[in-house]
Motif scaffolding. Structure first.
Motif, PDB file in Angstrom:
ATOM      1  N   TYR A  58       0.867  -1.175   0.000  1.00 15.91           N
ATOM      2  CA  TYR A  58       0.000   0.000   0.000  1.00 15.91           C
ATOM      3  C   TYR A  58       0.907   1.230   0.000  1.00 15.91           C
ATOM      4  O   TYR A  58       1.560   1.526   0.999  1.00 15.91           O
ATOM      5  CB  TYR A  58      -0.904   0.017   1.237  1.00 15.91           C
ATOM      6  N   GLY A  59       0.966   1.903  -1.140  1.00 16.66           N
ATOM      7  CA  GLY A  59       1.834   3.077  -1.271  1.00 16.66           C
ATOM      8  C   GLY A  59       1.154   4.304  -0.701  1.00 16.66           C
ATOM      9  O   GLY A  59       0.382   4.978  -1.400  1.00 16.66           O
ATOM     10  N   ILE A  60       1.410   4.577   0.551  1.00 16.90           N
ATOM     11  CA  ILE A  60       0.773   5.721   1.198  1.00 16.90           C
ATOM     12  C   ILE A  60       1.555   7.003   0.901  1.00 16.90           C
ATOM     13  O   ILE A  60       2.758   7.088   1.161  1.00 16.90           O
ATOM     14  CB  ILE A  60       0.697   5.536   2.730  1.00 16.90           C
ATOM     15  N   ILE A  61       0.867   7.994   0.341  1.00 16.84           N
ATOM     16  CA  ILE A  61       1.427   9.346   0.200  1.00 16.84           C
ATOM     17  C   ILE A  61       0.884  10.113   1.403  1.00 16.84           C
ATOM     18  O   ILE A  61      -0.274  10.545   1.417  1.00 16.84           O
ATOM     19  CB  ILE A  61       0.973  10.018  -1.109  1.00 16.84           C
ATOM     20  N   ALA A  62       1.716  10.255   2.420  1.00 16.12           N
ATOM     21  CA  ALA A  62       1.291  10.914   3.652  1.00 16.12           C
ATOM     22  C   ALA A  62       1.462  12.422   3.489  1.00 16.12           C
ATOM     23  O   ALA A  62       2.526  12.879   3.083  1.00 16.12           O
ATOM     24  CB  ALA A  62       2.101  10.399   4.828  1.00 16.12           C
ATOM     25  N   GLU A  63       0.432  13.163   3.812  1.00 19.46           N
ATOM     26  CA  GLU A  63       0.425  14.593   3.507  1.00 19.46           C
ATOM     27  C   GLU A  63       0.599  15.468   4.744  1.00 19.46           C
ATOM     28  O   GLU A  63      -0.002  15.219   5.790  1.00 19.46           O
ATOM     29  CB  GLU A  63      -0.891  14.957   2.815  1.00 19.46           C
ATOM     30  N   GLY A  66       5.283   5.862   1.676  1.00 22.26           N
ATOM     31  CA  GLY A  66       5.982   5.640   0.417  1.00 22.26           C
ATOM     32  C   GLY A  66       6.425   6.939  -0.218  1.00 22.26           C
ATOM     33  O   GLY A  66       7.342   6.973  -1.040  1.00 22.26           O
ATOM     34  N   ALA A  67       5.781   8.034   0.162  1.00 16.90           N
ATOM     35  CA  ALA A  67       6.111   9.374  -0.327  1.00 16.90           C
ATOM     36  C   ALA A  67       5.427  10.364   0.614  1.00 16.90           C
ATOM     37  O   ALA A  67       4.548   9.992   1.393  1.00 16.90           O
ATOM     38  CB  ALA A  67       5.632   9.581  -1.764  1.00 16.90           C
ATOM     39  N   THR A 112      -0.216   2.263 -17.994  1.00 19.77           N
ATOM     40  CA  THR A 112       1.095   2.926 -18.017  1.00 19.77           C
ATOM     41  C   THR A 112       1.257   3.903 -16.865  1.00 19.77           C
ATOM     42  O   THR A 112       2.374   4.283 -16.509  1.00 19.77           O
ATOM     43  CB  THR A 112       1.289   3.691 -19.336  1.00 19.77           C
ATOM     44  N   ALA A 113       0.146   4.325 -16.269  1.00 20.76           N
ATOM     45  CA  ALA A 113       0.184   5.267 -15.147  1.00 20.76           C
ATOM     46  C   ALA A 113      -0.172   4.544 -13.855  1.00 20.76           C
ATOM     47  O   ALA A 113      -1.042   3.664 -13.843  1.00 20.76           O
ATOM     48  CB  ALA A 113      -0.797   6.418 -15.387  1.00 20.76           C
ATOM     49  N   LEU A 114       0.497   4.913 -12.776  1.00 24.94           N
ATOM     50  CA  LEU A 114       0.157   4.370 -11.473  1.00 24.94           C
ATOM     51  C   LEU A 114      -1.141   5.015 -11.004  1.00 24.94           C
ATOM     52  O   LEU A 114      -1.289   6.238 -11.036  1.00 24.94           O
ATOM     53  CB  LEU A 114       1.281   4.662 -10.467  1.00 24.94           C
ATOM     54  N   ARG A 115      -2.086   4.189 -10.570  1.00 24.59           N
ATOM     55  CA  ARG A 115      -3.381   4.699 -10.109  1.00 24.59           C
ATOM     56  C   ARG A 115      -3.281   5.141  -8.644  1.00 24.59           C
ATOM     57  O   ARG A 115      -2.829   4.379  -7.784  1.00 24.59           O
ATOM     58  CB  ARG A 115      -4.456   3.630 -10.243  1.00 24.59           C
ATOM     59  N   ILE A 116      -3.731   6.354  -8.384  1.00 27.76           N
ATOM     60  CA  ILE A 116      -3.710   6.915  -7.035  1.00 27.76           C
ATOM     61  C   ILE A 116      -5.105   7.430  -6.701  1.00 27.76           C
ATOM     62  O   ILE A 116      -5.763   8.056  -7.541  1.00 27.76           O
ATOM     63  CB  ILE A 116      -2.671   8.047  -6.937  1.00 27.76           C
ATOM     64  N   THR A 117      -5.551   7.170  -5.499  1.00 28.12           N
ATOM     65  CA  THR A 117      -6.840   7.669  -5.039  1.00 28.12           C
ATOM     66  C   THR A 117      -6.608   8.696  -3.933  1.00 28.12           C
ATOM     67  O   THR A 117      -5.719   8.525  -3.100  1.00 28.12           O
ATOM     68  CB  THR A 117      -7.753   6.517  -4.565  1.00 28.12           C
ATOM     69  N   ARG A 139      -7.662  -1.010  -3.512  1.00 23.82           N
ATOM     70  CA  ARG A 139      -6.529  -1.755  -4.069  1.00 23.82           C
ATOM     71  C   ARG A 139      -7.037  -2.839  -5.022  1.00 23.82           C
ATOM     72  O   ARG A 139      -6.455  -3.083  -6.074  1.00 23.82           O
ATOM     73  CB  ARG A 139      -5.686  -2.375  -2.961  1.00 23.82           C
ATOM     74  N   ASP A 140      -8.134  -3.490  -4.655  1.00 24.28           N
ATOM     75  CA  ASP A 140      -8.734  -4.502  -5.524  1.00 24.28           C
ATOM     76  C   ASP A 140      -9.203  -3.879  -6.837  1.00 24.28           C
ATOM     77  O   ASP A 140      -9.262  -4.559  -7.871  1.00 24.28           O
ATOM     78  CB  ASP A 140      -9.916  -5.176  -4.829  1.00 24.28           C
ATOM     79  N   SER A 141      -9.537  -2.582  -6.809  1.00 20.88           N
ATOM     80  CA  SER A 141      -9.958  -1.878  -8.032  1.00 20.88           C
ATOM     81  C   SER A 141      -8.771  -1.453  -8.893  1.00 20.88           C
ATOM     82  O   SER A 141      -8.966  -0.975 -10.011  1.00 20.88           O
ATOM     83  CB  SER A 141     -10.781  -0.633  -7.661  1.00 20.88           C
ATOM     84  N   GLY A 142      -7.548  -1.589  -8.363  1.00 23.02           N
ATOM     85  CA  GLY A 142      -6.373  -1.280  -9.169  1.00 23.02           C
ATOM     86  C   GLY A 142      -5.489  -0.159  -8.651  1.00 23.02           C
ATOM     87  O   GLY A 142      -4.490   0.184  -9.278  1.00 23.02           O
ATOM     88  N   TYR A 143      -5.843   0.408  -7.507  1.00 24.67           N
ATOM     89  CA  TYR A 143      -5.052   1.525  -6.977  1.00 24.67           C
ATOM     90  C   TYR A 143      -3.864   1.007  -6.166  1.00 24.67           C
ATOM     91  O   TYR A 143      -3.987   0.040  -5.405  1.00 24.67           O
ATOM     92  CB  TYR A 143      -5.935   2.436  -6.114  1.00 24.67           C
ATOM     93  N   ARG A 144      -2.734   1.681  -6.351  1.00 21.85           N
ATOM     94  CA  ARG A 144      -1.511   1.343  -5.612  1.00 21.85           C
ATOM     95  C   ARG A 144      -0.996   2.527  -4.793  1.00 21.85           C
ATOM     96  O   ARG A 144      -0.110   2.367  -3.972  1.00 21.85           O
ATOM     97  CB  ARG A 144      -0.425   0.855  -6.579  1.00 21.85           C
TER      98      ARG A 144
END
Length: 261
Positions: free
Chosen positions: A49-54, A84-85, A210-215, A229-234
């Motif tokens: 789970y690539g978490i972008i912590a804000e 992850g970022a 080709t693009a990483l999916r982010i929600t 994640r099951d829908s394709g988001y990383r």
């Protein structure tokens, strides 16, 4: 005029004033221009789970989130907590951020940094690179397709990646998706501020591989992230869930432990 239109008007005035004081040549002389940017896409992809912590002090939809902690404390916590970022809001008027926040974040972490900003002009892309960003946010609702291509091209020339944000099917369809390394679906309606995670689920299959999916927006429950994640988001951009806690890094660590259990 909606909130995004008001922000854009304010931002254009800010950009014009800053260019008078800090010319592009001075930005290009920044020591951080010599630094090799890190790949946010790769960092997020390498995690379950690539978490972008804000880092976000406040927002138009929530006046104050957390103004007690320094950006250094928050970013150090996120780094230790397994992000992850890190996303750093640099808008001052509406979110209480600054470019100095980006510099301070860069000083305390090796994680990829996203400059979260309302980018309208090439000057801001150069600003991002000169202050330590590895990636920039481009908001489809603010930009024409040609502008997205031009700004994304400039970012790539400077070694940075691009997160292109959309809010609905119309924005996704009109955008030059090939210009983005990552495509983010913002679940927040800009007109009503209501959040609906169904937006991300409905658009997932339309985003090219080709693009990483982010929600983005409204994320807070482990079960929601598992379904996304099951829908394709990383990639999962999360701010208020952690920032409203006394120790955002500790909250992130605990969340990931529950998520990956």
């Amino acid at each position: 005029m909606n909130i995004l239109d008001r922000i854009a008007a304010t931002k254009r005035e800010e950009i014009a004033l800053k260019q008078q004081v800090v010319p592009e040549a001075r930005l290009r002389d920044s020591a951080l221009m010599q630094r090799e940017p890190a790949s946010m896409k790769a960092s997020l992809s390498a995690r379950s789970y690539g978490i972008i912590a804000e880092h976000k002090r406040r927002s138009p939809s929530r006046a104050v989130i957390n103004q007690a902690l320094t950006v250094q404390q928050v970013v150090r916590g996120y780094t230790a907590g397994g992000a992850g970022a890190v996303s750093v809001l640099t808008d001052g008027t509406y979110f209480g951020g600054s470019l100095e926040d980006l510099l301070l974040a860069r000083a305390v972490t090796d994680l990829p940094l996203l400059r979260k900003e309302f980018i309208l002009e090439p000057y801001q892309v150069l600003e991002a690179r000169a202050h330590g960003a590895d990636a920039i946010l481009l908001i489809a609702a603010l930009l024409e397709p040609g502008q997205i291509e031009a700004l994304a091209g400039q970012a790539r020339e400077l070694g940075m990646e691009v997160l292109l944000e959309v809010h609905d099917r119309e924005e996704l369809d009109k955008s030059p998706l090939g210009s983005a390394d990552m495509i983010g679906v913002n679940n927040r309606n800009l007109k009503t501020f209501e959040v609906d995670l169904a937006t991300s689920h409905s658009l997932a299959g339309l985003i090219p591989d080709t693009a990483l999916r982010i929600t983005e927006s409204g994320l807070g429950k482990p079960g929601e992230l598992r379904e996304l994640r099951d829908s394709g988001y990383r990639g999962f951009l999360m701010g208020e869930s952690f920032m409203k806690q006394d120790d955002p890094g500790k909250a992130l660590k605990a969340f990931l432990k529950t998520l990956e259990a």
